[in-house]
Design a protein around this motif. Sequence first.
Motif, mmCIF file in Angstrom:
data_model
loop_
_atom_site.group_PDB
_atom_site.id
_atom_site.type_symbol
_atom_site.label_atom_id
_atom_site.label_comp_id
_atom_site.label_asym_id
_atom_site.label_seq_id
_atom_site.Cartn_x
_atom_site.Cartn_y
_atom_site.Cartn_z
ATOM 1 N N GLY A 1 -19.890 43.043 20.718
ATOM 2 C CA GLY A 1 -20.936 42.313 19.978
ATOM 3 C C GLY A 1 -20.675 41.388 18.918
ATOM 4 N N GLY A 2 -19.340 40.826 19.074
ATOM 5 C CA GLY A 2 -18.765 39.711 18.122
ATOM 6 C C GLY A 2 -19.355 38.481 18.755
ATOM 7 N N SER A 3 -19.637 37.696 17.963
ATOM 8 C CA SER A 3 -20.253 36.029 18.300
ATOM 9 C C SER A 3 -18.579 35.530 18.852
ATOM 10 C CB SER A 3 -20.733 35.417 17.144
ATOM 11 O OG SER A 3 -20.041 35.324 16.032
ATOM 12 N N VAL A 4 -18.945 34.500 19.597
ATOM 13 C CA VAL A 4 -17.832 33.855 20.161
ATOM 14 C C VAL A 4 -18.128 32.382 19.995
ATOM 15 C CG1 VAL A 4 -16.641 35.673 21.518
ATOM 16 C CG2 VAL A 4 -18.586 33.944 22.419
ATOM 17 N N SER A 5 -17.093 31.441 19.640
ATOM 18 C CA SER A 5 -17.326 30.186 19.478
ATOM 19 C C SER A 5 -15.860 29.652 19.626
ATOM 20 C CB SER A 5 -17.858 29.560 18.271
ATOM 21 O OG SER A 5 -17.207 30.269 17.312
ATOM 22 N N PRO A 6 -15.810 28.198 19.775
ATOM 23 C CA PRO A 6 -14.377 27.425 19.534
ATOM 24 C C PRO A 6 -13.566 27.901 18.531
ATOM 25 C CG PRO A 6 -16.151 25.912 20.481
ATOM 26 C CD PRO A 6 -16.589 27.107 20.168
ATOM 27 N N ASP A 7 -14.368 28.215 17.259
ATOM 28 C CA ASP A 7 -13.506 28.516 16.145
ATOM 29 C C ASP A 7 -13.131 29.835 16.247
ATOM 30 O OD1 ASP A 7 -14.113 26.222 14.904
ATOM 31 O OD2 ASP A 7 -15.979 26.944 14.006
ATOM 32 N N GLU B 1 -10.539 30.021 27.052
ATOM 33 C CA GLU B 1 -11.312 28.733 26.986
ATOM 34 C C GLU B 1 -12.356 28.798 28.134
ATOM 35 O OE1 GLU B 1 -8.509 25.619 26.441
ATOM 36 O OE2 GLU B 1 -8.346 25.823 24.489
ATOM 37 N N TYR B 2 -11.460 29.197 29.234
ATOM 38 C CA TYR B 2 -12.378 29.154 30.449
ATOM 39 C C TYR B 2 -13.625 30.419 30.674
ATOM 40 C CZ TYR B 2 -12.962 29.934 35.726
ATOM 41 O OH TYR B 2 -13.465 30.200 37.028
ATOM 42 N N ILE C 1 -3.632 31.541 36.065
ATOM 43 C CA ILE C 1 -2.419 30.999 35.338
ATOM 44 C C ILE C 1 -1.059 31.408 35.891
ATOM 45 C CG2 ILE C 1 -3.430 30.746 33.204
ATOM 46 C CD1 ILE C 1 -2.036 32.872 32.083
ATOM 47 N N ARG C 2 0.057 30.715 35.797
ATOM 48 C CA ARG C 2 1.449 31.138 36.182
ATOM 49 C C ARG C 2 1.624 32.359 35.801
ATOM 50 N NH1 ARG C 2 6.330 30.220 34.796
ATOM 51 N NH2 ARG C 2 6.002 28.797 33.168
ATOM 52 N N ARG C 3 2.296 33.330 36.672
ATOM 53 C CA ARG C 3 2.396 34.747 35.986
ATOM 54 C C ARG C 3 3.981 34.592 35.187
ATOM 55 N NH1 ARG C 3 1.524 39.945 37.575
ATOM 56 N NH2 ARG C 3 3.103 41.397 36.921
ATOM 57 N N ASN C 4 4.094 35.537 34.294
ATOM 58 C CA ASN C 4 5.321 35.686 33.304
ATOM 59 C C ASN C 4 5.356 34.469 32.411
ATOM 60 O OD1 ASN C 4 5.614 37.822 35.215
ATOM 61 N ND2 ASN C 4 7.578 37.440 35.929
ATOM 62 N N SER C 5 4.325 33.712 32.055
ATOM 63 C CA SER C 5 4.393 32.699 31.268
ATOM 64 C C SER C 5 4.209 32.946 29.757
ATOM 65 C CB SER C 5 3.502 31.428 31.631
ATOM 66 O OG SER C 5 2.143 31.994 31.875
ATOM 67 N N THR C 6 3.058 33.610 29.785
ATOM 68 C CA THR C 6 2.691 34.093 28.117
ATOM 69 C C THR C 6 1.770 35.042 27.954
ATOM 70 O OG1 THR C 6 2.212 33.103 25.872
ATOM 71 C CG2 THR C 6 1.178 31.947 27.928
ATOM 72 N N LEU C 7 1.660 35.761 27.126
ATOM 73 C CA LEU C 7 0.481 36.765 26.673
ATOM 74 C C LEU C 7 -0.645 35.942 25.981
ATOM 75 C CD1 LEU C 7 2.154 39.949 25.288
ATOM 76 C CD2 LEU C 7 1.328 39.517 27.426
ATOM 77 N N GLU C 8 -0.040 34.637 25.555
ATOM 78 C CA GLU C 8 -1.027 33.936 24.646
ATOM 79 C C GLU C 8 -2.059 32.913 25.514
ATOM 80 O OE1 GLU C 8 -0.556 30.910 21.358
ATOM 81 O OE2 GLU C 8 0.044 32.848 20.653
ATOM 82 N N ASP C 9 -2.788 33.553 26.498
ATOM 83 C CA ASP C 9 -3.485 32.925 27.678
ATOM 84 C C ASP C 9 -4.506 32.163 27.113
ATOM 85 O OD1 ASP C 9 -4.535 35.289 27.219
ATOM 86 O OD2 ASP C 9 -5.166 35.598 29.177
ATOM 87 N N THR C 10 -4.332 31.156 26.383
ATOM 88 C CA THR C 10 -5.380 30.398 25.738
ATOM 89 C C THR C 10 -6.325 29.569 26.763
ATOM 90 O OG1 THR C 10 -3.983 29.819 23.838
ATOM 91 C CG2 THR C 10 -6.145 28.662 23.967
#
Length: 511
Positions: free
Chosen positions: A486-492, A416-417, A403-412
């Motif tokens: 150990g946590g489960s991951v999902s879109p939610d 997702e990737y 991602i572009r540097r210095n944009s946001t800490l919230e690298d959603t």
Amino acid sequence: MKTLSFLLIIVLLNLAVAVLCADKYSRYDFPPGFVFGSATSAYQVEGAASEDGRTPSIWDTFAHCGYANGATGDVAVDQYHKYKEDVKLMAEMGLDAYRFSISWSRLIPNGRGLLNPKGVQYYNNLINELVSHGIQPHVTLNNADLPQALEDEYGGWINRRIVKDFTAYADVCFREFGDRVSYWITVNEPNVFAIGGYDQGVVPPRHCSSPFGVNCTRGDSSSEPYIVVHNILLAHASASRLYKRKYQEKQNGFIGISIYTFGVVSSTNSTEDAMAAQRMNDFYIGWIANPLVFGDYPDIMKKLVGTRIPAFSNHESELVKGSFDYFGVIHYTTCYIQDDPGSLALKQRDFNIDVAAKIMNMGDIFLDSEFPIYPWGLQGVLEYVKQMYGNPPVYIVENGQRIRRNSTLEDTSRVEYLHAYIGSVLDAVRNGSDTRGYFSWSFLDVLEILDGYRSSFGFYYVDLDDPDLKRQPKLSSYWYSHFLKGGSVSPDKVIELKTNFSALSHGHFFH
């Protein structure tokens, strides 16, 4: 040599495209002992480029000529001085392993001969710090940073003298660090290093020739990439054989090489495009993997490249064949391939013309735009390696979102990737791939070889304007830590983590 027909390969790849990656999963869905880590390389993180006896590498020279978007690794993110802080962050995140590279010119400043005691001490300190925190060190011996002294003396990788010097360097590393390092990669992605450095001239040491390269003053794009890979394979085989003969039984480690891969899909169902897609795999994956598994280059490469590709003697073929315990797979994106028969008629050739294929719908991998999320591309690569090369052990040693540097800490988009690609690895493992580990690129925002600090791949933002180079966690670091613990991951879960992170960081954006 028995190989699958190109049509069967295309069927397998198209099958992989049709499979959706696992949606909800946890690390406990992976086999016991599956390793999750993150990665960097020496010149991109260490800094201290002129300290404690280190001498320049070809990457220093490249960067100081302004080719890395004007940035250098003189300071980088200063892991040389901040390694304890970084290892603590790794432990807090929950990493099983950390993949890093050794700076050859820090360890042996002249490329061969006398060791630099302070270089030995630094890598001992880093390795000991990792081990004391329960983190496996995975070490790459060379990542595009050959000592400039060897480049100046005899041309570096284009000269077969490099085999002896690389083997001696590897011997030092095995001897000094092998009691604590169990996973070694000899040379990082020799395929794209050779293409970028000796065909296109866009990475160190900037060899190329007109009309294929850009502003190069030396080199031959039509032959040097093939000579370089040939010498790298011989150097890898020599170092690997040394390790197996002298160290492996005592140190109980493993040695491999990494290969840069694209997901490859034919643009149409035509036989011509299917054959072009297979050529793409032969020229990128087979260029490295075929000699290691079968003892020679793919037939199509030898046919199209002719005498420009060096031939293995019978003795060399036997040395190279089987000289690995695992493959390191590097993967970021997927491309669609279309046949390009016109390129075969050109009298002057470079690597990409030899492939006789057009890369379609991928975007520019050299810019700072985000990669499209095509997780089935990685699954297809793992299936290809399984089917084509007898299902060898594989570690995915780089995979990540830019991602572009210095944009946001919230690298959603990075979250997702990661969610999609790790899920695709799980699907590949469930389908029988002997994949044993996954390393994200990169642990921190680092100097990137082409665009300097313009783009970022890291879990941690590094404020380059802060004298202390403060590390700040991104949303992706919380997601990966949740998964690692150990946590489960999902879109939610992505939505939930994003909400919590926004509250924690107050939606802070950088200038």
